[in-house]
Design a protein around this motif. Structure first.
Motif, short mmCIF file in Angstrom:
data_model
loop_
_atom_site.label_atom_id
_atom_site.label_comp_id
_atom_site.label_asym_id
_atom_site.label_seq_id
_atom_site.Cartn_x
_atom_site.Cartn_y
_atom_site.Cartn_z
N GLU A 124 19.88 12.42 31.51
CA GLU A 124 19.86 13.79 32.05
C GLU A 124 20.91 14.00 33.12
OE1 GLU A 124 16.73 11.49 34.42
OE2 GLU A 124 17.48 11.51 32.38
N TRP A 125 21.42 12.91 33.71
CA TRP A 125 22.44 13.00 34.76
C TRP A 125 23.85 12.74 34.25
CZ3 TRP A 125 21.33 15.37 39.00
CH2 TRP A 125 20.01 15.40 39.45
N ASP A 126 24.01 12.42 32.98
CA ASP A 126 25.33 12.06 32.45
C ASP A 126 26.40 13.10 32.72
OD1 ASP A 126 24.38 9.65 31.55
OD2 ASP A 126 24.31 10.22 29.43
N ARG A 127 26.14 14.34 32.40
CA ARG A 127 27.15 15.39 32.59
C ARG A 127 27.37 15.69 34.07
NH1 ARG A 127 26.65 20.81 32.97
NH2 ARG A 127 24.50 20.73 32.31
N ALA A 128 26.28 15.79 34.83
CA ALA A 128 26.37 16.16 36.24
C ALA A 128 27.10 15.11 37.08
CB ALA A 128 24.98 16.40 36.81
N LEU A 129 26.92 13.84 36.73
CA LEU A 129 27.52 12.76 37.52
C LEU A 129 28.57 11.99 36.73
CD1 LEU A 129 24.26 11.46 39.24
CD2 LEU A 129 26.04 12.92 40.22
N ALA A 130 29.24 12.67 35.83
CA ALA A 130 30.23 12.04 34.95
C ALA A 130 31.34 11.32 35.73
CB ALA A 130 30.83 13.07 34.01
N GLY A 131 31.66 11.78 36.92
CA GLY A 131 32.73 11.17 37.72
C GLY A 131 32.29 9.97 38.53
N SER A 132 31.02 9.62 38.48
CA SER A 132 30.49 8.50 39.26
C SER A 132 30.33 7.27 38.38
CB SER A 132 29.13 8.86 39.86
OG SER A 132 29.25 9.95 40.73
N SER A 133 30.53 6.11 38.98
CA SER A 133 30.39 4.86 38.23
C SER A 133 28.92 4.59 37.91
CB SER A 133 30.96 3.69 39.01
OG SER A 133 30.08 3.32 40.06
N ARG A 134 28.69 3.79 36.92
CA ARG A 134 27.32 3.41 36.53
C ARG A 134 26.59 2.72 37.70
NH1 ARG A 134 24.90 3.83 32.00
NH2 ARG A 134 23.15 2.54 31.41
N LEU A 135 27.30 1.84 38.40
CA LEU A 135 26.68 1.15 39.54
C LEU A 135 26.30 2.13 40.66
CD1 LEU A 135 28.80 -2.11 39.78
CD2 LEU A 135 26.45 -1.88 38.99
N ASP A 136 27.18 3.08 40.95
CA ASP A 136 26.88 4.08 41.97
C ASP A 136 25.68 4.92 41.55
OD1 ASP A 136 28.93 3.17 43.56
OD2 ASP A 136 30.31 4.79 43.04
N ARG A 137 25.63 5.29 40.27
CA ARG A 137 24.50 6.08 39.78
C ARG A 137 23.20 5.30 39.84
NH1 ARG A 137 25.95 8.86 34.20
NH2 ARG A 137 23.71 9.17 34.36
N GLN A 138 23.24 4.01 39.56
CA GLN A 138 22.03 3.18 39.63
C GLN A 138 21.52 3.05 41.05
OE1 GLN A 138 23.45 -0.37 37.69
NE2 GLN A 138 22.68 0.29 35.69
N ALA A 139 22.41 3.09 42.02
CA ALA A 139 22.03 2.95 43.43
C ALA A 139 21.73 4.29 44.10
CB ALA A 139 23.15 2.24 44.20
N ALA A 140 21.91 5.38 43.40
CA ALA A 140 21.71 6.71 43.98
C ALA A 140 20.23 6.99 44.27
CB ALA A 140 22.24 7.77 43.02
N GLU A 141 20.03 7.86 45.24
CA GLU A 141 18.69 8.36 45.56
C GLU A 141 18.61 9.79 45.07
OE1 GLU A 141 18.16 8.04 49.78
OE2 GLU A 141 18.92 5.99 49.80
N VAL A 142 17.58 10.10 44.29
CA VAL A 142 17.40 11.45 43.76
C VAL A 142 16.13 12.05 44.33
CG1 VAL A 142 17.14 12.86 41.69
CG2 VAL A 142 18.57 10.81 41.61
N TYR A 143 16.27 13.14 45.05
CA TYR A 143 15.14 13.85 45.64
C TYR A 143 14.90 15.14 44.85
CZ TYR A 143 15.70 10.85 49.71
OH TYR A 143 15.79 9.76 50.54
N THR A 144 13.66 15.42 44.52
CA THR A 144 13.31 16.69 43.91
C THR A 144 12.85 17.61 45.03
OG1 THR A 144 12.64 15.59 41.87
CG2 THR A 144 11.84 17.83 42.21
N LEU A 145 13.56 18.70 45.23
CA LEU A 145 13.30 19.61 46.33
C LEU A 145 12.23 20.63 45.94
CD1 LEU A 145 17.01 20.28 47.28
CD2 LEU A 145 15.45 18.61 48.30
N ASP A 146 11.44 21.03 46.90
CA ASP A 146 10.45 22.08 46.69
C ASP A 146 11.19 23.42 46.64
OD1 ASP A 146 8.30 20.31 46.80
OD2 ASP A 146 8.23 20.42 48.98
N ILE A 147 10.87 24.21 45.66
CA ILE A 147 11.51 25.52 45.56
C ILE A 147 10.47 26.62 45.54
CG2 ILE A 147 13.65 24.81 44.51
CD1 ILE A 147 12.48 25.55 41.79
#
Length: 80
Positions: free
Chosen positions: A57-80
């Motif tokens: 689901e993040w492939d297109r949005a984070l296409a410019g980031s390396s696989r290692l950077d994406r694996q180490a990323a923190e993803v927060y779901t914000l309240d809307i």
């Protein structure tokens, strides 16, 4: 036309600097800024991150980031 609200905050290393990326529900870019800013602390207060943005689901949005950077990323779901 108004842009939809940000739904996700991704904190990821980008070229040695931690960057905060905002995305809408459909993972469209909604902004980018320094992850050490006070705004990030306010946005994530009381939230627990998912510790990876490696899913398809993040492939297109984070296409410019390396696989290692994406694996180490923190993803927060914000309240809307």
């Amino acid at each position: 036309m108004l842009r939809p609200p940000a739904r996700y905050l991704v904190i990821i290393d980008a070229d040695g600097a931690r960057t905060a990326l905002l995305f809408t529900e459909t993972r469209e870019d909604a902004g980018e800024f320094d992850a050490s800013s006070e705004e990030v602390a306010v946005m994530v207060k009381g939230l627990r991150p998912t510790l990876s943005a490696d899913g398809a689901e993040w492939d297109r949005a984070l296409a410019g980031s390396s696989r290692l950077d994406r694996q180490a990323a923190e993803v927060y779901t914000l309240d809307i």
